[in-house]
Design a protein around this motif. Structure first.
Motif, PDB file in Angstrom:
ATOM      1  N   LEU A  62       0.816  -1.205   0.000  1.00 41.47           N
ATOM      2  CA  LEU A  62       0.000   0.000   0.000  1.00 41.47           C
ATOM      3  C   LEU A  62       0.867   1.282   0.000  1.00 41.47           C
ATOM      4  O   LEU A  62       1.883   1.346   0.693  1.00 41.47           O
ATOM      5  CB  LEU A  62      -0.883  -0.033   1.260  1.00 41.47           C
ATOM      6  N   GLY A  64       0.513   5.575   0.406  1.00 41.28           N
ATOM      7  CA  GLY A  64      -0.322   6.737   0.727  1.00 41.28           C
ATOM      8  C   GLY A  64       0.268   7.949   0.037  1.00 41.28           C
ATOM      9  O   GLY A  64       1.493   8.112  -0.007  1.00 41.28           O
ATOM     10  N   VAL A  92      -5.872   8.552  -8.058  1.00 42.79           N
ATOM     11  CA  VAL A  92      -5.679   7.195  -7.528  1.00 42.79           C
ATOM     12  C   VAL A  92      -5.371   6.235  -8.670  1.00 42.79           C
ATOM     13  O   VAL A  92      -4.379   5.486  -8.621  1.00 42.79           O
ATOM     14  CB  VAL A  92      -6.937   6.742  -6.737  1.00 42.79           C
ATOM     15  N   SER A  96      -1.745   4.497  -9.245  1.00 38.95           N
ATOM     16  CA  SER A  96      -1.734   3.036  -9.027  1.00 38.95           C
ATOM     17  C   SER A  96      -1.181   2.342 -10.267  1.00 38.95           C
ATOM     18  O   SER A  96      -0.358   1.431 -10.173  1.00 38.95           O
ATOM     19  CB  SER A  96      -3.140   2.486  -8.775  1.00 38.95           C
ATOM     20  N   VAL A 103      -2.965   2.600  -4.237  1.00 41.40           N
ATOM     21  CA  VAL A 103      -2.603   3.940  -3.747  1.00 41.40           C
ATOM     22  C   VAL A 103      -3.843   4.621  -3.171  1.00 41.40           C
ATOM     23  O   VAL A 103      -4.926   4.528  -3.745  1.00 41.40           O
ATOM     24  CB  VAL A 103      -2.040   4.810  -4.912  1.00 41.40           C
ATOM     25  N   GLU A 104      -3.683   5.281  -2.043  1.00 40.61           N
ATOM     26  CA  GLU A 104      -4.747   6.115  -1.460  1.00 40.61           C
ATOM     27  C   GLU A 104      -4.267   7.560  -1.523  1.00 40.61           C
ATOM     28  O   GLU A 104      -3.107   7.838  -1.194  1.00 40.61           O
ATOM     29  CB  GLU A 104      -5.007   5.739   0.006  1.00 40.61           C
ATOM     30  N   TYR A 245      -2.992   8.057   6.449  1.00 39.33           N
ATOM     31  CA  TYR A 245      -4.291   8.079   5.778  1.00 39.33           C
ATOM     32  C   TYR A 245      -4.540   6.751   5.050  1.00 39.33           C
ATOM     33  O   TYR A 245      -5.621   6.171   5.139  1.00 39.33           O
ATOM     34  CB  TYR A 245      -4.340   9.240   4.789  1.00 39.33           C
ATOM     35  N   ALA A 246      -3.520   6.274   4.326  1.00 38.58           N
ATOM     36  CA  ALA A 246      -3.669   5.014   3.588  1.00 38.58           C
ATOM     37  C   ALA A 246      -4.001   3.879   4.562  1.00 38.58           C
ATOM     38  O   ALA A 246      -4.852   3.031   4.284  1.00 38.58           O
ATOM     39  CB  ALA A 246      -2.389   4.696   2.815  1.00 38.58           C
ATOM     40  N   GLN A 249      -7.634   4.168   5.643  1.00 36.19           N
ATOM     41  CA  GLN A 249      -8.547   3.736   4.577  1.00 36.19           C
ATOM     42  C   GLN A 249      -8.577   2.209   4.469  1.00 36.19           C
ATOM     43  O   GLN A 249      -9.619   1.618   4.210  1.00 36.19           O
ATOM     44  CB  GLN A 249      -8.123   4.337   3.224  1.00 36.19           C
ATOM     45  N   SER A 250      -7.402   1.595   4.672  1.00 39.00           N
ATOM     46  CA  SER A 250      -7.325   0.144   4.525  1.00 39.00           C
ATOM     47  C   SER A 250      -8.078  -0.580   5.651  1.00 39.00           C
ATOM     48  O   SER A 250      -8.397  -1.745   5.535  1.00 39.00           O
ATOM     49  CB  SER A 250      -5.859  -0.321   4.513  1.00 39.00           C
TER      50      SER A 250
END
Ligand code: BGC
Length: 252
Positions: A62, A64, A92, A96, A103-104, A245-246, A249-250
């Motif tokens: 992942l 961010g 995004v 990605s 990607v966030e 943040y990522a 979100q996950s």
């Protein structure tokens, strides 16, 4: 506690900076790597640099990303210091695809704010906390009782006396472009903060971005009522916050 690592990338108008972040401590686990933002900063050129930065970290997993634009559902809605081609582009998807990792993405100043609220001077701060990032532009992150109000663009308030938006008058780019002394620039930045204070009345103002490191040069020109302090994470806040943040979100 198990160490959780996420690659955080702070995409700025002048540099794209990446570092692996320990989500539990907010510490960077390596020296950050910085690549120049391509000029013009088009989606195609920036995606290539983004992909290159992820590869330089040997990263798969992942990512961010803080991005210098209004971001809603992964899409850019503004482009003040980057190519206009970004407007309407899905950031995004673009990033990605470029790096082959999930990607966030969120606004870069919001990312810096998240990090500072979790690991820095904003920790446990209730009320209205405003973080302003000073760099190529002026970014803002607003927190009310610890909750982010995303996508505020307080660097774009129109200053009636100056007949221009704030970031054209008081960003670090404005300081360099007009060759201002720290005193001249500090007085300008204070004028900007006075405008913000008049309408928002924050309880605490934190400063991030590259120019937060030079606070001692302009501290004495700041006269607003709210306490103004350089963020504890200084310039690394954007990278750390992007990773945080990522991670958030996950977990959703
Ligand atoms: C952009 C913001 C960004 C800030 C800092 C401004 O020009 O509009 O979205 O947060 O620059 O990069």
């Amino acid at each position: 506690m198990q160490e959780r690592k996420i690659l955080g990338i702070d995409v700025g108008a002048s540099g794209i900076k990446g570092g692996v972040v320990d989500i539990n401590s907010g510490q960077l686990l390596n020296e950050r790597i910085r690549l120049e933002t391509p000029d013009p900063a088009t989606p195609k050129a920036m995606a290539e640099t983004f992909g290159e930065l992820v590869r330089r970290h040997n990263w798969s997993g992942l990512v961010g990303c803080g991005f210098p634009s209004i971001i809603k559902d992964g899409v850019a809605y503004s482009a003040a210091n980057i190519s206009q081609e970004w407007i309407g582009t899905n950031v995004v998807e673009t990033f990605s695809l470029a790096c082959g990792c999930p990607v966030e993405v969120l606004n870069d100043a919001d990312a810096a704010g998240l990090a500072e609220m979790q690991f820095g001077l904003g920790k446990g701060e209730m009320g209205t906390v405003l973080l302003i990032t000073i760099g190529s532009g002026l970014g803002s992150a607003l927190f009310v009782d610890g909750q982010l109000v995303p996508n505020t663009e307080l660097g774009h308030v129109f200053l009636k006396n100056q007949k221009k938006v704030a970031e054209q008058f008081a960003s670090n780019n404005a300081r360099k472009r007009e060759d201002l002394s720290w005193e001249e620039w500090g007085i300008r930045f204070n004028e900007y903060l006075e405008n913000i204070e008049r309408v928002l009345n924050p309880d605490l103002i934190l400063l991030g971005g590259g120019t937060s490191k030079r606070f001692d040069k302009y501290d004495s020109y700041i006269t607003v009522r709210a306490p103004v302090k350089p963020a504890q994470l200084l310039n690394a806040a954007g990278t750390v916050g992007a990773a945080v943040y990522a991670y958030q979100q996950s977990r959703k």
